[in-house]
Design an enzyme around this catalytic site. Structure first.
Site, mmCIF file in Angstrom:
data_model
loop_
_atom_site.group_PDB
_atom_site.id
_atom_site.type_symbol
_atom_site.label_atom_id
_atom_site.label_comp_id
_atom_site.label_asym_id
_atom_site.label_seq_id
_atom_site.Cartn_x
_atom_site.Cartn_y
_atom_site.Cartn_z
ATOM 1 N N TYR A 1 33.013 -41.343 34.535
ATOM 2 C CA TYR A 1 33.687 -42.498 35.122
ATOM 3 C C TYR A 1 34.817 -42.036 36.058
ATOM 4 O O TYR A 1 35.541 -41.083 35.754
ATOM 5 C CB TYR A 1 34.225 -43.391 34.003
ATOM 6 C CG TYR A 1 35.160 -44.465 34.449
ATOM 7 C CD1 TYR A 1 34.783 -45.404 35.404
ATOM 8 C CD2 TYR A 1 36.435 -44.566 33.901
ATOM 9 C CE1 TYR A 1 35.652 -46.405 35.818
ATOM 10 C CE2 TYR A 1 37.308 -45.572 34.289
ATOM 11 C CZ TYR A 1 36.918 -46.484 35.265
ATOM 12 O OH TYR A 1 37.781 -47.471 35.663
ATOM 13 N N ARG B 1 54.749 -53.225 18.186
ATOM 14 C CA ARG B 1 54.315 -51.943 18.741
ATOM 15 C C ARG B 1 53.799 -51.023 17.640
ATOM 16 O O ARG B 1 52.862 -50.245 17.836
ATOM 17 C CB ARG B 1 55.459 -51.250 19.502
ATOM 18 C CG ARG B 1 55.112 -49.820 19.942
ATOM 19 C CD ARG B 1 56.146 -49.251 20.902
ATOM 20 N NE ARG B 1 57.482 -49.316 20.382
ATOM 21 C CZ ARG B 1 58.010 -48.485 19.491
ATOM 22 N NH1 ARG B 1 57.272 -47.527 18.968
ATOM 23 N NH2 ARG B 1 59.255 -48.627 19.091
ATOM 24 N N ASP C 1 32.757 -41.042 25.200
ATOM 25 C CA ASP C 1 32.967 -42.363 25.778
ATOM 26 C C ASP C 1 31.688 -43.160 25.530
ATOM 27 O O ASP C 1 30.658 -42.921 26.168
ATOM 28 C CB ASP C 1 33.261 -42.244 27.277
ATOM 29 C CG ASP C 1 33.610 -43.601 27.901
ATOM 30 O OD1 ASP C 1 33.185 -44.633 27.354
ATOM 31 O OD2 ASP C 1 34.281 -43.622 28.948
ATOM 32 N N LYS D 1 34.706 -54.160 28.133
ATOM 33 C CA LYS D 1 33.287 -54.322 28.408
ATOM 34 C C LYS D 1 32.616 -55.213 27.350
ATOM 35 O O LYS D 1 32.903 -56.384 27.281
ATOM 36 C CB LYS D 1 32.629 -52.935 28.462
ATOM 37 C CG LYS D 1 33.400 -51.900 29.316
ATOM 38 C CD LYS D 1 33.557 -52.316 30.754
ATOM 39 C CE LYS D 1 34.022 -51.177 31.669
ATOM 40 N NZ LYS D 1 35.369 -50.684 31.434
#
Length: 853
Positions: A534, A482, A607, A632
Site C-alpha cells: 500500500y 485515551r 496487513d 474498510k
C-alpha cells in the site's frame, strides 16, 4: 490508565464468560481433560492420575535432582499461556489462571506453574457454567459447576469487592470446584489494593492429618489476609499444613527430598520421600500439634459446610470450597485506617533487632522482594524438569488451521469458497455451543458484552473523555478515554476473538496502527517488507522510519529465497507483509515466511485489510500481528477511519498498548461504536461483495481490451493455489490492465456506479487508477521497477446487483473503445514513462511535503 480488578457498579465491560444468574445468559463451557478418583484395596481415596499426575509405578526413592535453568519471564509467561490453553480454557480464563500462577511463581510459592504440568488445572468433562445460587446485597453463593477453582474464586473476589464498595461488606462463597485456587495471597492483595480488608479461606481434598492422626482429613487449608496501609498492603498467605501437596509434586518432579518432619508415610513414620507421602501418607499441620490442627479445622468449617462444599470424601465428590470476605474500614468509622495501620507496621519494622537479624520482614515482604528482583532482571530460575515439562505441554497447543478449501457455495471460485466459517477457520455447525458458531453468528453475538442496567439491544456509546473515580485515593476501571473506554474495549475484545488473538487494539487509522508496529523496532534493526505494498505503508517505511535509524529492505515477497536472504542479511526484527497485496493482488506464503522469521527471532506483521478476519486468519498462519483497516470492511460504510492490531502473546500486547496509550493513537468512542455496528453485517457484506467480484473478474478476463486480471479467486492467477491454502475466499478487490493509460482513464471516468476514490471495502463499488491516487506518493521509477503500471485499474466491489455493475462496466468499455479506436492498446504512459498529468501531480505532492517539512 490505572488498572483495577473491580468493576463499575452501574455498568462494566464483561471481560470474562459471565457467571449465570436468574437473569444472565449461561455461556457454554469448553471441554477439556477428564479426571477421576480411585481407591486402593483398603478403600482409601488416592490421588487421581489425571488430576495430580500420579505415576503408575512411582520409584521408591526420588529420582536424581535436575539443576535449575534461567528463563526470561516473557518466555515463561508465553510458554505457560500456551500450556494452559491445551486444557481448553478460553482467553479470559487463561489470563486469570496465568496471573494467579505467575504471582506465586515469582514469589517462590509452590502454588505456581507446577499446577499446569501436573494437570492440577485440568478440566472436568462434566463441567457446567458457574452460577450464583443465592445472593443478597452483602453476599453471594457460587456453584462452581466443576470449573477451575482460580477462575471461580476470581469472580467471587470481584463480586465481594463490588459489594464492599457499595455496602461496606462483601461475603462470597464458592463450592463445587475441584482444582486449586492457587496462592490466596493473590486474591488478598487484589482486595487490599482496593482499600479493603480481605480474608480468604480455601479447603482442598484430604491431604493433611489432624494432630494425633495418620489419616488425612484436612486440606492444606490456606489462609489469606490482606490489610491496606498507607505504605502498601500487608498480605499474609499461609497454609495450615507443614507442606503443600504441590510442593510434594514439585519435589517428585525435581527428584528432590522433602524436609524431614513435614509429612508421614502410610504407617505414620516421618519420611523425606514425596512418593511415600503421595501414595498413602499424609502431610502434617504446620507445627505438628493441636494449635495448627485447630486452625486447620476452623478453615475447614468456614470454607466447607458454610459455602456448601463437601464435608466427606472431598476428593471423590470433587466439591471444594472457598470463602472471600471484603470489608471497608470506613464501616467502623475508621477513615484514617490506612495511615494508622502504617504506623503499626513501621513500629514492627523498626523494633530493636535480635542478634544476627538484619531486617524484620512483614508478611509478604520476602516474596514481593523476590518478585521485584525477578522482574528487574527480566528472568527467573525454574527447575529444569519442570521447565522441560512445561515446554513440552506448550508445544501441544496449536492455533486452529484455516478451513480446507474446496467448499462449494455461492460465489465460490474453484476452491476459494465464500464461507460463513469462523474467523479461525472452523465451519459453523449450527451448534448452540458458542465455540462452534460460524463467523456471521459470532459477529452478531459477540462473546463479550456490556453489563448495561437497561439491557440495551445495541452496545451503549460512552462518548466521554473522563470517568469519575470512587474516591480520592482509589481508581475505577476507567479514568481517561485515551487509556481506556468501555466502547473501545468492546470493539477490541470482539476483534481479538475474531482474529484468535490474545488482545486487539483500535487505532485512529490503519497507518497509526502500522506506525505503532514500527515502534517495536529499535534503531539499528531491520524491517523486511514487500515491493508491492500500500502506498501509505510505502511512504511510512521509506520516508519516516529510516529517520530513526531503522533499516528498511523491500523485496519481492513471492521469491521466498529473496525474502530469506533479506531476513538473514541484517539485524531483522520485523517482517511486514501483505497478502493479497495492494493493488496487484499478489499472494505471499504467510506460513513459510513466519516460520523463517521466527527462527531468526523476528516478529511478523500481516496487513490483512483486503481479507479481514472473515476470509483470512494471519495469526493462525503463524503471524504475530494482524493489522486490519477498520475503515474498510469492518465499518463497511466509508464513514469511519480506523485500524486494528490483533496480537499474539501477552508481552507483545503490553508493548503495543504502551505505545498506543503513550502516543494517543487510539480510536475515539463514536468511531468505535460505528465500527461495532459495522461488524454485525461484515460477513453478509463481504459475501455479497465477493460474489460481485467473481462475476466482474470473469467478465474482465474474457474482455478483448483487458490484458490481464489480478484476482486470487481466478484459476489463471499465479497465486491462486497458495491463496486457497491459507484463505477462505477470493475477496472483493481486483485489478486489471489495458495496456493504455488513456483507455483505462476513460473506463474509470465513464463508470457511473463505481465511485472514483481511494480506499475499498465499503458498500458502494469503487474504482481508481492506483498510480495516480493511492500509490501516487511512490516515485514513478520505483513503481516501474516494481511492475506497477500506470494503466492498472483497481476495483472494489460493493453490494449492488452484479448485473447492474456489469452493464455499467460494459458501457464504460464501449465508450473507451470508441474514443480510442476498437482494440487500441498503445499511447499514454503505458510503457512506464511519466505522463504530464503524473508529473504535475508529483510536483504538487512535492510542494505539499515541502510545506509540511
Amino acid at each position: 490508565s490505572s488498572s483495577s480488578s473491580s468493576s463499575s457498579s452501574r455498568a462494566r465491560v464483561a471481560r470474562r464468560p459471565r457467571i449465570a444468574t436468574t437473569k444472565s445468559r449461561v455461556v457454554p463451557s469448553r471441554r477439556g481433560d477428564s479426571t477421576s478418583s480411585t481407591r486402593d484395596p483398603s478403600g482409601r481415596v488416592v490421588v487421581p492420575a489425571a488430576l495430580f499426575g500420579k505415576k503408575e509405578s512411582p520409584p521408591s526413592t526420588p529420582k536424581e535432582s535436575a539443576p535449575d535453568v534461567t528463563v526470561p519471564i516473557d518466555e515463561l509467561t508465553e510458554t505457560c499461556r500456551r500450556a494452559i490453553k491445551t486444557y481448553g480454557y478460553d482467553d479470559d480464563e487463561t489470563r486469570i489462571l496465568l496471573d494467579v500462577m505467575l504471582y506465586a511463581q515469582l514469589r517462590g510459592n509452590n502454588q505456581g506453574i507446577i499446577k499446569v504440568t501436573t494437570k492440577g488445572i485440568a478440566r472436568d468433562p462434566s463441567a457446567t457454567p458457574a452460577t450464583i445460587t443465592h445472593e443478597t446485597k452483602l453476599s453471594a453463593a457460587y456453584d462452581g459447576g466443576k470449573n477451575a477453582g482460580m477462575v471461580v474464586l476470581h469472580r467471587a473476589m470481584e463480586n465481594a469487592i463490588d459489594k464492599a464498595k457499595a455496602h461496606g461488606v462483601g461475603v462470597c462463597g464458592t463450592c463445587n470446584t475441584f482444582t486449586s485456587t492457587g496462592a490466596l495471597g493473590y486474591y488478598a492483595e487484589k482486595v487490599a489494593n482496593e482499600g479493603l480488608i480481605a480474608l480468604v479461606l480455601a479447603v482442598s481434598p484430604e491431604f493433611v492429618a489432624p494432630a494425633g492422626a495418620i489419616e488425612p482429613i484436612f486440606g492444606t487449608n490456606p489462609i489469606g489476609v490482606g490489610i491496606p496501609t498507607a505504605t502498601g498492603p500487608v498480605v499474609l498467605d499461609m497454609a495450615t499444613s507443614a507442606y503443600s501437596f504441590f510442593g510434594l509434586l514439585e519435589a517428585r518432579t525435581a527428584g528432590k527430598k522433602i524436609p524431614l518432619g513435614v509429612a508421614i508415610d502410610g504407617s505414620g513414620s516421618l519420611t523425606e520421600d514425596p512418593n511415600a507421602v503421595i501414595d498413602g501418607g499424609a502431610i502434617k499441620t504446620f507445627d505438628g500439634g493441636y494449635k495448627s490442627s485447630n486452625l486447620a479445622l476452623i478453615v475447614e468449617l468456614l470454607a466447607g459446610p458454610l459455602v456448601g462444599a463437601a464435608v466427606t470424601s472431598k476428593m471423590s465428590e470433587k466439591n471444594w470450597g472457598n470463602l472471600v470476605v471484603a470489608i471497608d474500614p470506613a464501616l467502623l468509622g475508621q477513615d484514617e485506617f490506612e495511615k494508622r495501620a502504617a504506623i503499626v507496621t513501621r513500629r514492627v519494622k523498626d523494633a530493636k533487632k535480635a542478634p544476627g537479624t538484619e531486617e524484620i520482614f512483614l508478611p509478604g515482604e520476602r516474596g514481593n522482594a523476590r518478585a521485584a528482583a525477578a522482574k528487574r532482571a527480566g528472568k527467573i530460575n525454574i527447575e529444569a524438569n519442570l521447565w522441560a515439562a512445561l515446554q513440552a505441554l506448550a508445544a501441544e497447543y496449536k492455533y486452529a488451521p484455516p478451513a480446507e478449501s474446496g467448499v462449494s457455495s455461492a460465489g465460490s471460485v474453484s476452491g476459494v469458497a465464500a464461507s460463513t466459517s469462523t474467523a479461525t477457520g472452523k465451519e459453523g455447525s449450527g451448534s448452540t455451543d458458542a465455540d462452534d458458531w460460524g463467523v456471521a453468528t459470532r459477529l452478531v453475538h459477540p462473546a463479550n458484552t456490556l453489563e448495561d442496567p437497561f439491557m440495551a439491544s445495541a452496545p451503549p456509546l460512552y462518548q466521554t473523555a473522563t470517568f469519575a473515580q470512587p474516591s480520592a485515593t482509589t481508581n475505577g476501571p476507567y479514568d481517561y478515554t485515551r487509556s481506556g473506554n468501555p466502547t473501545r474495549d468492546l470493539l477490541e475484545m470482539q476483534m481479538a476473538e475474531l482474529e484468535g488473538a490474545d488482545r486487539a487494539f483500535a487505532f485512529s487509522s490503519g497507518m497509526s496502527a502500522l506506525m505503532t508496529v514500527t515502534r517495536l523496532v529499535k534503531s539499528g534493526e531491520r524491517i523486511v517488507t514487500g515491493d508491492d505494498i500500500y502506498g501509505g505503508t510505502s511512504r511510512l517505511l521509506a520516508q519516516v522510519v529510516p529517520k530513526v535509524g531503522i533499516e528498511v529492505v523491500n523485496v519481492d515477497m513471492n521469491d521466498l529465497d529473496a525474502v530469506y536472504r533479506a531476513v538473514d542479511g541484517g539485524n531483522t526484527t520485523m517482517v511486514m507483509l501483505e497478502s493479497p497485496t495492494n493493488p496487484r493482488l499478489q499472494i505471499t506464503d504467510i506460513r513459510a515466511i513466519s516460520d523463517h522469521a521466527h527462527e531468526r527471532g523476528a516478529l511478523v506483521c500481516v496487513d490483512n485489510s483486503i481479507m479481514a478476519p472473515v476470509f483470512q486468519s494471519p495469526l493462525a498462519l503463524g503471524a504475530d500481528i494482524s493489522m486490519t483497516s477498520a475503515t474498510k470492511f469492518i465499518a463497511g460504510h466509508s464513514d469511519v477511519t480506523g485500524g486494528i492490531l490483533a496480537v499474539k502473546g501477552e508481552a507483545l500486547a503490553k508493548e503495543v498498548y504502551f505505545h498506543q496509550n503513550a502516543e494517543g493513537t487510539l480510536l475515539g468512542p463514536f468511531d468505535c461504536w460505528l465500527a461495532l455496528r459495522g461488524l454485525k453485517t461484515m460477513s453478509l457484506r463481504m459475501t455479497k461483495q465477493q460474489e460481485n467480484a467473481v462475476a466482474i473478474a470473469r467478465w474482465l478476463e474474457s474482455h478483448p481490451l483487458v490484458t490481464y486480471v489480478n484476482y486470487p479467486g481466478l484459476e489463471s492467477n499465479a497465486g491462486h493455489a497458495l491463496h486457497a491454502s491459507q484463505a477462505r475466499g477470493g475477496g472483493s478487490i481486483l485489478s486489471f490492465a489495458t495496456g493504455d493509460v488513456e483507455l483505462s482513464k476513460i473506463i474509470v471516468e465513464e463508470s457511473k456506479l463505481f465511485k472514483i476514490t481511494v480506499s475499498f471495502g465499503g458498500v458502494s463499488s469503487l474504482i481508481s487508477l492506483p498510480c495516480f491516487m493511492s500509490h501516487a506518493s511512490i516515485p514513478a521509477e520505483t513503481r516501474a521497477a516494481r511492475g506497477l503500471p500506470d494503466d492498472l485499474v483497481r476495483i472494489s466491489t460493493g453490494i449492488e446487483d452484479a448485473k447492474d455493475l456489469l452493464v455499467d462496466l460494459e458501457r464504460a468499455f464501449e465508450i473507451a473503445a470508441e474514443r480510442r479506436g476498437v482494440g487500441a492498446r498503445g499511447g499514454g504512459a503505458a510503457g512506464g514513462g511519466v505522463s504530464e498529468r503524473e508529473a504535475a501531480l508529483m510536483r504538487r505532492i512535492a510542494e505539499l511535503e515541502a510545506k509540511l517539512a
